[in-house]
Design a protein around this motif. Structure first.
Motif, PDB file in Angstrom:
ATOM      1  N   PRO A  81      25.282  39.654  81.983  1.00 13.37           N
ATOM      2  CA  PRO A  81      26.299  39.352  82.996  1.00 13.37           C
ATOM      3  C   PRO A  81      27.646  39.084  82.324  1.00 13.37           C
ATOM      4  O   PRO A  81      27.712  38.819  81.132  1.00 13.37           O
ATOM      5  CB  PRO A  81      25.748  38.101  83.686  1.00 13.37           C
ATOM      6  N   GLY A  82      28.697  39.175  83.095  1.00 13.08           N
ATOM      7  CA  GLY A  82      30.028  38.921  82.548  1.00 13.08           C
ATOM      8  C   GLY A  82      31.074  39.525  83.459  1.00 13.08           C
ATOM      9  O   GLY A  82      30.874  39.628  84.660  1.00 13.08           O
ATOM     10  N   LYS A  83      32.184  39.952  82.856  1.00 13.78           N
ATOM     11  CA  LYS A  83      33.267  40.561  83.629  1.00 13.78           C
ATOM     12  C   LYS A  83      33.474  41.991  83.175  1.00 13.78           C
ATOM     13  O   LYS A  83      33.247  42.326  82.016  1.00 13.78           O
ATOM     14  CB  LYS A  83      34.558  39.766  83.445  1.00 13.78           C
ATOM     15  N   CYS A  84      33.920  42.830  84.099  1.00 10.65           N
ATOM     16  CA  CYS A  84      34.206  44.230  83.806  1.00 10.65           C
ATOM     17  C   CYS A  84      35.414  44.292  82.878  1.00 10.65           C
ATOM     18  O   CYS A  84      36.428  43.616  83.111  1.00 10.65           O
ATOM     19  CB  CYS A  84      34.478  44.987  85.099  1.00 10.65           C
ATOM     20  N   SER A  85      35.334  45.078  81.846  1.00  9.51           N
ATOM     21  CA  SER A  85      36.438  45.154  80.884  1.00  9.51           C
ATOM     22  C   SER A  85      37.622  45.932  81.442  1.00  9.51           C
ATOM     23  O   SER A  85      38.744  45.776  80.969  1.00  9.51           O
ATOM     24  CB  SER A  85      35.957  45.798  79.585  1.00  9.51           C
ATOM     25  N   LYS A  86      37.406  46.758  82.474  1.00 14.44           N
ATOM     26  CA  LYS A  86      38.511  47.554  83.025  1.00 14.44           C
ATOM     27  C   LYS A  86      39.232  46.846  84.163  1.00 14.44           C
ATOM     28  O   LYS A  86      40.454  46.755  84.171  1.00 14.44           O
ATOM     29  CB  LYS A  86      37.993  48.909  83.513  1.00 14.44           C
ATOM     30  N   CYS A  87      38.462  46.332  85.149  1.00 14.44           N
ATOM     31  CA  CYS A  87      39.112  45.732  86.318  1.00 14.44           C
ATOM     32  C   CYS A  87      39.028  44.206  86.334  1.00 14.44           C
ATOM     33  O   CYS A  87      39.705  43.565  87.130  1.00 14.44           O
ATOM     34  CB  CYS A  87      38.538  46.297  87.613  1.00 14.44           C
ATOM     35  N   GLY A  88      38.192  43.601  85.498  1.00  9.32           N
ATOM     36  CA  GLY A  88      38.098  42.153  85.419  1.00  9.32           C
ATOM     37  C   GLY A  88      37.208  41.507  86.474  1.00  9.32           C
ATOM     38  O   GLY A  88      37.080  40.284  86.515  1.00  9.32           O
ATOM     39  N   MET A  89      36.573  42.316  87.333  1.00  7.44           N
ATOM     40  CA  MET A  89      35.692  41.755  88.363  1.00  7.44           C
ATOM     41  C   MET A  89      34.379  41.290  87.729  1.00  7.44           C
ATOM     42  O   MET A  89      33.972  41.785  86.680  1.00  7.44           O
ATOM     43  CB  MET A  89      35.383  42.795  89.444  1.00  7.44           C
ATOM     44  N   GLU A  90      33.747  40.331  88.394  1.00  6.77           N
ATOM     45  CA  GLU A  90      32.467  39.809  87.908  1.00  6.77           C
ATOM     46  C   GLU A  90      31.383  40.875  88.082  1.00  6.77           C
ATOM     47  O   GLU A  90      31.280  41.495  89.132  1.00  6.77           O
ATOM     48  CB  GLU A  90      32.104  38.551  88.711  1.00  6.77           C
ATOM     49  N   LEU A  91      30.579  41.104  87.043  1.00  4.16           N
ATOM     50  CA  LEU A  91      29.490  42.074  87.131  1.00  4.16           C
ATOM     51  C   LEU A  91      28.392  41.515  88.030  1.00  4.16           C
ATOM     52  O   LEU A  91      28.064  40.338  87.959  1.00  4.16           O
ATOM     53  CB  LEU A  91      28.915  42.381  85.745  1.00  4.16           C
ATOM     54  N   LYS A  92      27.836  42.362  88.880  1.00  2.67           N
ATOM     55  CA  LYS A  92      26.781  41.945  89.807  1.00  2.67           C
ATOM     56  C   LYS A  92      25.457  42.554  89.368  1.00  2.67           C
ATOM     57  O   LYS A  92      25.410  43.650  88.827  1.00  2.67           O
ATOM     58  CB  LYS A  92      27.113  42.422  91.219  1.00  2.67           C
ATOM     59  N   LYS A  93      24.407  41.800  89.656  1.00  2.00           N
ATOM     60  CA  LYS A  93      23.069  42.268  89.310  1.00  2.00           C
ATOM     61  C   LYS A  93      22.718  43.478  90.177  1.00  2.00           C
ATOM     62  O   LYS A  93      22.931  43.452  91.392  1.00  2.00           O
ATOM     63  CB  LYS A  93      22.065  41.140  89.531  1.00  2.00           C
ATOM     64  N   GLN A  94      22.174  44.532  89.540  1.00  2.00           N
ATOM     65  CA  GLN A  94      21.791  45.722  90.288  1.00  2.00           C
ATOM     66  C   GLN A  94      20.586  45.422  91.163  1.00  2.00           C
ATOM     67  O   GLN A  94      19.727  44.622  90.808  1.00  2.00           O
ATOM     68  CB  GLN A  94      21.418  46.867  89.343  1.00  2.00           C
ATOM     69  N   LYS A  95      20.522  46.092  92.295  1.00  6.13           N
ATOM     70  CA  LYS A  95      19.370  45.964  93.183  1.00  6.13           C
ATOM     71  C   LYS A  95      18.194  46.707  92.568  1.00  6.13           C
ATOM     72  O   LYS A  95      18.353  47.577  91.725  1.00  6.13           O
ATOM     73  CB  LYS A  95      19.688  46.566  94.548  1.00  6.13           C
ATOM     74  N   GLU A  96      16.999  46.351  93.025  1.00  6.75           N
ATOM     75  CA  GLU A  96      15.793  47.060  92.592  1.00  6.75           C
ATOM     76  C   GLU A  96      15.942  48.536  92.943  1.00  6.75           C
ATOM     77  O   GLU A  96      16.591  48.882  93.934  1.00  6.75           O
ATOM     78  CB  GLU A  96      14.551  46.492  93.290  1.00  6.75           C
TER      79      GLU A  96
END
Length: 128
Positions: A81-96
């Protein structure tokens, strides 16, 4: 008389030779029999252990680590988890992983539900 003794001794020698050969054969065969039993036991133990390991793997399953992705799909999924290096948005967990449906003409990105393509109106097909 000499011939009778030599014939008798010759017969005794043949019998001794036969007994010696037979004894040697039985001794060697005994070792081979023990070796064969030992090998069968080892093979049985290894196959049982392999089966048990396979059952354990199947029962518990391999745990896959969660993947995290940017909601804007800026870059490929990450393991942490963390932040996107391009847009800075928080990374979200992918759905199953669920079934994906896509337009045969590839007009739009894949969708989670069946239906019709918004651009060409074709039925969405299940992604392979």
């Amino acid at each position: 008389m000499l011939q009778k003794e030599s014939a008798f001794s010759h017969a005794c020698n043949k019998q001794r030779l036969f007994l010696c050969r037979n004894r040697l054969y039985n001794q060697n065969f005994g070792h081979m029999k023990k070796l064969r039993v030992l090998l069968l036991a080892v093979m049985a133990i290894v196959s049982v252990a392999a089966f048990a390991f396979q059952e354990k793997q199947h029962k518990h399953g391999k745990k896959e680590h969660a993947k995290y992705e940017c909601p804007m799909k800026c870059e490929p999924a990450s393991d942490k988890p963390g932040k996107c290096s391009k847009c800075g948005m928080e990374l979200k967990k992918q759905k199953e992983a669920t079934a994906q449906y896509e337009c045969p003409m590839k007009c739009e990105p894949a969708k989670d539900k069946p239906g019709k393509c918004g651009k060409c109106g074709m039925e969405l097909k299940k992604k392979a």
